[in-house]
Design a protein around this motif. Structure first.
Motif, mmCIF file in Angstrom:
data_model
loop_
_atom_site.group_PDB
_atom_site.id
_atom_site.type_symbol
_atom_site.label_atom_id
_atom_site.label_comp_id
_atom_site.label_asym_id
_atom_site.label_seq_id
_atom_site.Cartn_x
_atom_site.Cartn_y
_atom_site.Cartn_z
ATOM 1 N N SER A 72 0.830 -1.435 -0.044
ATOM 2 C CA SER A 72 -0.186 0.040 0.025
ATOM 3 C C SER A 72 0.863 1.385 0.041
ATOM 4 N N VAL A 73 2.041 1.103 0.260
ATOM 5 C CA VAL A 73 3.050 2.114 0.298
ATOM 6 C C VAL A 73 2.993 3.086 -1.039
ATOM 7 N N GLY A 74 2.753 2.342 -2.374
ATOM 8 C CA GLY A 74 2.963 3.046 -3.405
ATOM 9 C C GLY A 74 1.701 3.939 -3.584
ATOM 10 N N ASN A 75 0.588 3.478 -3.138
ATOM 11 C CA ASN A 75 -0.588 4.135 -3.208
ATOM 12 C C ASN A 75 -0.672 5.489 -2.329
ATOM 13 N N ARG A 76 0.001 5.368 -1.071
ATOM 14 C CA ARG A 76 0.029 6.416 -0.275
ATOM 15 C C ARG A 76 0.837 7.700 -0.823
ATOM 16 N N ILE A 77 2.049 7.054 -1.624
ATOM 17 C CA ILE A 77 2.984 8.028 -1.867
ATOM 18 C C ILE A 77 2.260 8.730 -3.074
ATOM 19 N N ALA A 78 1.519 7.879 -3.998
ATOM 20 C CA ALA A 78 1.097 8.456 -5.362
ATOM 21 C C ALA A 78 -0.063 9.475 -4.780
ATOM 22 N N ALA A 79 -0.721 9.326 -3.635
ATOM 23 C CA ALA A 79 -1.735 10.330 -3.377
ATOM 24 C C ALA A 79 -1.059 11.607 -2.788
ATOM 25 N N ALA A 80 0.054 11.433 -1.826
ATOM 26 C CA ALA A 80 0.786 12.364 -1.176
ATOM 27 C C ALA A 80 1.386 13.277 -2.342
ATOM 28 N N HIS A 308 -0.850 -3.098 -10.218
ATOM 29 C CA HIS A 308 -0.119 -2.165 -9.524
ATOM 30 C C HIS A 308 -0.396 -0.727 -10.316
ATOM 31 N N ALA A 309 -0.265 -0.593 -11.567
ATOM 32 C CA ALA A 309 -0.200 0.436 -12.386
ATOM 33 C C ALA A 309 -1.649 1.094 -12.094
ATOM 34 N N ALA A 310 -2.623 0.464 -12.283
ATOM 35 C CA ALA A 310 -4.157 0.812 -12.297
ATOM 36 C C ALA A 310 -4.304 1.289 -10.794
ATOM 37 N N SER A 311 -3.676 0.554 -9.833
ATOM 38 C CA SER A 311 -4.095 0.959 -8.359
ATOM 39 C C SER A 311 -3.319 2.320 -8.086
ATOM 40 N N ILE A 312 -2.061 2.555 -8.426
ATOM 41 C CA ILE A 312 -1.370 3.711 -8.224
ATOM 42 C C ILE A 312 -2.055 4.893 -8.906
ATOM 43 N N ASN A 313 -2.387 4.654 -10.407
ATOM 44 C CA ASN A 313 -3.256 5.718 -11.111
ATOM 45 C C ASN A 313 -4.719 6.193 -10.453
ATOM 46 N N VAL A 314 -5.087 5.049 -9.777
ATOM 47 C CA VAL A 314 -6.544 5.506 -9.186
ATOM 48 C C VAL A 314 -6.230 6.334 -7.968
ATOM 49 N N ARG A 328 -12.445 5.512 -15.280
ATOM 50 C CA ARG A 328 -11.855 4.865 -16.617
ATOM 51 C C ARG A 328 -10.837 4.101 -16.643
ATOM 52 N N ILE A 329 -9.977 4.275 -15.435
ATOM 53 C CA ILE A 329 -8.791 3.463 -15.135
ATOM 54 C C ILE A 329 -9.374 2.041 -15.103
ATOM 55 N N LYS A 330 -10.403 1.788 -14.609
ATOM 56 C CA LYS A 330 -10.995 0.254 -14.435
ATOM 57 C C LYS A 330 -11.098 -0.361 -15.905
ATOM 58 N N LEU A 397 -7.513 -2.074 -7.856
ATOM 59 C CA LEU A 397 -8.504 -0.828 -7.548
ATOM 60 C C LEU A 397 -9.015 -0.426 -6.192
ATOM 61 N N LEU A 398 -9.259 -1.723 -5.651
ATOM 62 C CA LEU A 398 -9.590 -1.320 -4.491
ATOM 63 C C LEU A 398 -8.443 -0.615 -3.409
ATOM 64 N N ARG A 399 -7.500 -1.107 -3.584
ATOM 65 C CA ARG A 399 -6.309 -0.600 -2.650
ATOM 66 C C ARG A 399 -6.113 0.983 -3.257
ATOM 67 N N GLY A 400 -6.445 1.225 -4.553
ATOM 68 C CA GLY A 400 -6.427 2.616 -4.816
ATOM 69 C C GLY A 400 -7.479 3.484 -3.918
ATOM 70 N N LEU A 401 -8.399 2.825 -3.457
ATOM 71 C CA LEU A 401 -9.625 3.608 -2.641
ATOM 72 C C LEU A 401 -9.182 3.251 -1.297
ATOM 73 N N ASP A 402 -7.810 2.917 -0.881
ATOM 74 C CA ASP A 402 -7.362 2.630 0.531
ATOM 75 C C ASP A 402 -8.387 1.485 1.233
ATOM 76 N N ASP A 403 -9.084 0.475 0.350
ATOM 77 C CA ASP A 403 -9.988 -0.298 0.918
ATOM 78 C C ASP A 403 -9.192 -1.603 0.645
ATOM 79 N N THR A 404 -8.659 -2.076 1.724
ATOM 80 C CA THR A 404 -8.005 -3.327 1.526
ATOM 81 C C THR A 404 -8.544 -4.579 2.185
ATOM 82 N N LYS A 405 -9.449 -3.984 3.133
ATOM 83 C CA LYS A 405 -10.404 -5.110 3.816
ATOM 84 C C LYS A 405 -11.242 -5.711 2.917
#
Length: 473
Positions: A72-80, A308-314, A328-330, A397-405
């Motif tokens: 999830s680090v990649g997602n958090r950094i992409a958002a920041a 991974h690419a879709a997740s980061i872009n979301v 659209r990414i989905k 994609l869900l990881r891109g929403l920070d929804d891992t559960k």
């Protein structure tokens, strides 16, 4: 307007491919790394292959779950990074965004360090318990020596993964591919030198493969770190001081990472159980299952890269306040997956003998039955691999929403409550044997994909509604 849709899809596909292609190739290179180890073990004899293979299974299980903790680090950094970019565009303070990236990097290294140390201890303990787990004593003793050599390598392996997620989140992953490809060559050379004691090095035999692999993980980490430090964008944000890691950020990464690690472990367990089921139908069925499963694993690396690419872009698009782009990414990721899987399916259908030849020899005694079974299975996996790819994209994609559960819960339903019972019913009750097991896998993966993509649509709509007042303001 409809005439613009193909152009939009093409533009989005190119943007996705910019990030996905290096990741896909990196994943394939990592497969080559473990394959090299396996080939070298086989050269030392059947017992060495059994012992080394057992050690790699244990190492890979712990490594995979450790990687899940920092994914999830990649997602958090992409958002920041996107928030910092947005602030800079509005001529407001972007320093806070950069400071957030630094906090995430430090926290990710702290999580990786903790996971690496715990995993290394578990590896040693499991090695000592192998005979209690029903393994042959001679094989278990040799596997234990390999695990002792591999254990120190888990720490730099997870450090590498943490920095990898940092570079991916910053959308600058280009060095990953070159480093991973170089690591394959270095690993093969070190394996040979340490196994045979060439050039004055100690002759370690089978444990030399573990020492070589640990050394390669350390060298790969150092290479990626030095590459990032030479990058003018990445260098100011790369801090490895884990003692200054923010505890709240560490807790947040662990909160997001545990479900991902559990998802990875659940999927690995699902396929392990089906391998045991295939083995109950005889050695030919197990050989066919193993060959086809390796094909699925290789093609699955395309799914990992796209996911991974879709997740980061979301994560990035949502941080920029563009939920329509996230939607659209989905569609783009699934379209790219469908295109690749269609090509793979054509190859399976038209060249089955060529596809299976690296694993099974139709002319060898005893392999003819396995080839027949595997050829039937190719037609199943031609469809299965699209759903396997789609469900992995859904998790990303869900990881891109920070929804891992949600991803973890849905995979439990799809794998264990739908897929496994379907495999048992079709394999045993319906009498379809190994074919039935793979049809059950297809049902489970299809169910998982549908549920994950549906959940993403619901979650994205909720995020869109939550952002509307902000956008209006």
């Amino acid at each position: 307007m409809p005439s613009m849709q193909p152009l939009t899809l093409l533009r989005d596909s190119r943007a996705l491919a910019t990030l996905a292609v290096p990741l896909v190739l990196t994943q394939l290179a990592q497969v080559a790394l473990t394959t090299t180890d396996t080939v070298m073990m086989g050269l030392l004899g059947t017992q060495a292959l059994a012992a080394g293979g057992l050690a790699i299974v244990v190492f890979n299980q712990l490594r995979t779950m450790g990687v899940g903790l920092v994914t999830s680090v990649g997602n958090r950094i992409a958002a920041a990074a996107a928030r910092a970019e947005r602030a800079e565009a509005k001529d407001t303070d972007a320093v806070a965004g950069d400071e957030e990236v630094v906090r995430i990097v430090r926290a990710s290294m702290a999580v990786a360090t903790l996971a690496g140390l715990v995993g290394a201890v578990l590896m040693v303990l499991i090695g000592q318990a192998l005979t209690w787990l029903g393994q042959d004593a001679a094989v278990a003793d040799r596997a234990q020596t390999v695990l002792l050599a591999l254990a120190p390598g888990l720490l730099p392996c997870l450090w590498f993964q943490a920095i990898r997620q940092f570079t991916v989140g910053m959308r600058r992953p280009q060095a990953l591919l070159q480093i991973t490809i170089a690591s394959v060559a270095v690993n093969a050379g070190l394996n040979w030198l340490l196994i045979h004691g060439t050039w004055g090095l100690p002759e370690l035999g089978l444990p030399g493969i573990g020492v070589a692999t640990s050394t390669v993980y350390l060298l790969s980490f150092l290479a990626l770190y030095l590459s990032a430090k030479r990058d003018t964008v990445l260098a100011p944000l790369l801090s490895l001081n884990v003692l200054k890691a923010d505890r709240a950020t560490v807790r947040e990464l662990v909160r997001l990472g545990i479900p991902i690690a559990a998802t990875y472990g659940s999927e690995a367990g699902f396929f392990s159980v089906t391998a045991l089921m295939a083995g109950s139908f005889g050695s030919a069925a197990l050989a066919a299952h193993t060959a086809v499963n390796q094909l699925v694993y290789i093609v699955f690396q395309v799914a990992v890269g796209l996911s991974h690419a879709a997740s980061i872009n979301v994560s990035r698009e949502l941080a920029l306040g563009r939920p329509d782009a996230a939607r659209r990414i989905k569609n783009t990721a699934l379209a790219c997956a469908a295109a690749v899987m269609a090509v793979v399916a054509v190859v399976y259908a038209t060249l089955p003998d060529l596809v299976l030849r690296p694993f099974l020899d139709a002319d060898a005694a005893g392999d003819d039955k396995a080839v027949t079974i595997a050829t039937q299975l190719l037609f199943v996996i031609a469809f299965l691999q699209f759903f396997d790819c789609a469900q992995n994209i859904g998790v990303g994609l869900l990881r891109g929403l920070d929804d891992t559960k949600s991803g973890f819960r849905i995979t439990l339903i799809g794998y264990w409550l739908v897929g496994l019972p379907a495999a048992w019913l079709l394999g045993y009750a319906a009498g379809l044997d190994t074919l039935g097991i793979w049809l059950g896998l297809l049902v489970g993966l299809a169910t998982t994909a549908v549920l994950l993509l549906r959940r993403y649509g619901i979650g994205l709509r909720a995020r869109s509604l939550a952002q509307e007042p902000v956008a209006a303001g």
